[in-house]
Design a protein around this motif. Structure first.
Motif, short mmCIF file in Angstrom:
data_model
loop_
_atom_site.label_atom_id
_atom_site.label_comp_id
_atom_site.label_asym_id
_atom_site.label_seq_id
_atom_site.Cartn_x
_atom_site.Cartn_y
_atom_site.Cartn_z
N VAL A 58 0.85 -1.02 -0.17
CA VAL A 58 -0.26 -0.22 -0.52
C VAL A 58 0.66 1.34 -0.16
O VAL A 58 0.51 2.34 0.03
N VAL A 59 1.58 1.51 1.15
CA VAL A 59 2.89 2.67 0.93
C VAL A 59 3.26 2.90 -0.79
O VAL A 59 3.35 3.43 -0.59
N LEU A 60 4.00 1.70 -0.93
CA LEU A 60 4.62 2.08 -2.47
C LEU A 60 3.24 2.43 -3.54
O LEU A 60 4.36 2.89 -4.02
N LEU A 61 2.70 2.33 -3.28
CA LEU A 61 1.67 2.64 -4.18
C LEU A 61 1.34 3.80 -4.01
O LEU A 61 1.27 4.11 -4.98
N VAL A 62 0.91 4.47 -2.97
CA VAL A 62 0.60 5.96 -2.44
C VAL A 62 2.06 6.25 -3.41
O VAL A 62 1.60 7.84 -3.69
N LEU A 63 3.31 6.15 -1.98
CA LEU A 63 4.19 6.46 -3.06
C LEU A 63 4.69 6.94 -4.40
O LEU A 63 5.06 8.03 -5.10
N THR A 99 3.69 5.44 -11.45
CA THR A 99 4.15 4.86 -10.71
C THR A 99 5.60 5.80 -11.00
O THR A 99 6.52 5.53 -11.39
N THR A 100 5.34 6.97 -10.46
CA THR A 100 5.95 8.43 -10.53
C THR A 100 6.68 8.88 -9.40
O THR A 100 5.94 9.05 -8.57
N PHE A 101 7.80 9.10 -9.34
CA PHE A 101 8.16 10.17 -7.64
C PHE A 101 9.22 11.17 -8.10
O PHE A 101 9.72 10.51 -9.16
N GLY A 102 8.63 11.64 -6.74
CA GLY A 102 10.20 12.98 -7.28
C GLY A 102 9.04 13.65 -8.41
O GLY A 102 7.55 13.78 -8.68
N GLY A 103 9.55 14.97 -8.30
CA GLY A 103 8.87 15.69 -9.48
C GLY A 103 8.97 17.31 -8.66
O GLY A 103 8.47 18.44 -9.80
N ALA A 104 9.27 17.41 -8.05
CA ALA A 104 8.98 18.57 -6.74
C ALA A 104 9.93 19.54 -7.38
O ALA A 104 10.99 19.06 -8.03
N LEU A 136 5.63 -4.68 -7.85
CA LEU A 136 5.92 -4.52 -6.97
C LEU A 136 5.45 -4.67 -5.97
O LEU A 136 5.02 -6.06 -4.83
N ALA A 137 4.99 -3.63 -6.24
CA ALA A 137 3.48 -3.14 -4.68
C ALA A 137 2.52 -4.49 -4.75
O ALA A 137 1.89 -4.51 -4.37
#
Length: 219
Positions: free
Chosen positions: A26-31, A36-41, A182-183
């Motif tokens: 669940v945490v991985l899906l939320v992040l 499926t992208t993280f970062g970007g700020a 993986l999630a």
């Protein structure tokens, strides 16, 4: 007695492990979000030298299904260049020039420590530089998508005319479809392991209670 204790222990461990696996999924899906992208700020990066340079974030792990997206725009309104090339080619291109290396890069928001190096010459315009793996140049926001690959790659940000004084707003994000798989795998594993653990725990408790009943009657 030993059998009952073993069932309770295995059941408790299994139930907790299953819940932990599901929670991690669940945490991985939320992040990573739906794409499926993280970062970007975004964050501001600047140097009075000719270029900002670092190893391209996330590169160097061959076989990984991931793409690094780099977005850059000049805070002065002029044309900006962003590109990635093999480290040896970038080192030759910037040899003897003043630049700032970005180390300890972090995402969301982009953070890095700038380590300046001095030089006595000005670099050629990036269009006359190394054979870029991928690059973009122009006014406004420039974006490149870089697949994860083997070998050292370095990210270079500079003014399109190679003038000194780089002042940009930049963002790095990583798209990794394998993280969603993986999630989901963690969620499925948790959904399987937790009930099995619960059944074993319940069976152990029932056996323990049945074992106590005859003892109570004999008293």
């Amino acid at each position: 007695m030993a059998g009952r204790v073993l069932l309770v222990a295995l059941g408790a461990v299994g139930a907790l492990l299953g819940l932990a696996l599901a929670a991690a999924g669940v945490v991985l899906l939320v992040l990573t979000g739906r794409d499926t992208t993280f970062g970007g700020a975004e964050a501001d990066l600047s140097t009075d030298r000719y270029a900002l340079v670092t190893e391209a974030a996330g590169l160097g792990g061959g076989g990984v299904d991931a793409t690094v997206r780099v977005r850059v725009r000049s805070n002065q309104g002029g044309p900006v260049f962003v590109g990635v090339a093999p480290a040896a080619d970038v080192d030759r291109y910037l040899a003897g020039t003043g630049n700032a290396e970005l180390v300890d890069v972090r995402l969301s928001p982009l953070r890095a420590t700038l380590v300046p190096s001095d030089g006595t010459r000005a670099p050629a315009a990036p269009g006359a530089g190394p054979s870029w793996t991928v690059s973009a140049s122009g006014s406004g926001e420039q974006t490149i998508d870089v697949p994860v690959r083997d070998g050292g790659q370095r990210l270079v940000i500079m003014n399109a005319d190679a003038a000194a004084g780089v002042d940009v707003t930049a963002a790095l994000s990583v798209r990794a479809p394998f993280l969603r798989r993986l999630a989901l795998g963690l969620l499925i594993a948790g959904a399987v392991v937790a009930p099995i653990g619960g059944l074993l725990l319940a069976a152990g408790v029932r056996r323990a209670m049945r074992g106590r009943a005859p003892a109570a009657e004999s008293e």
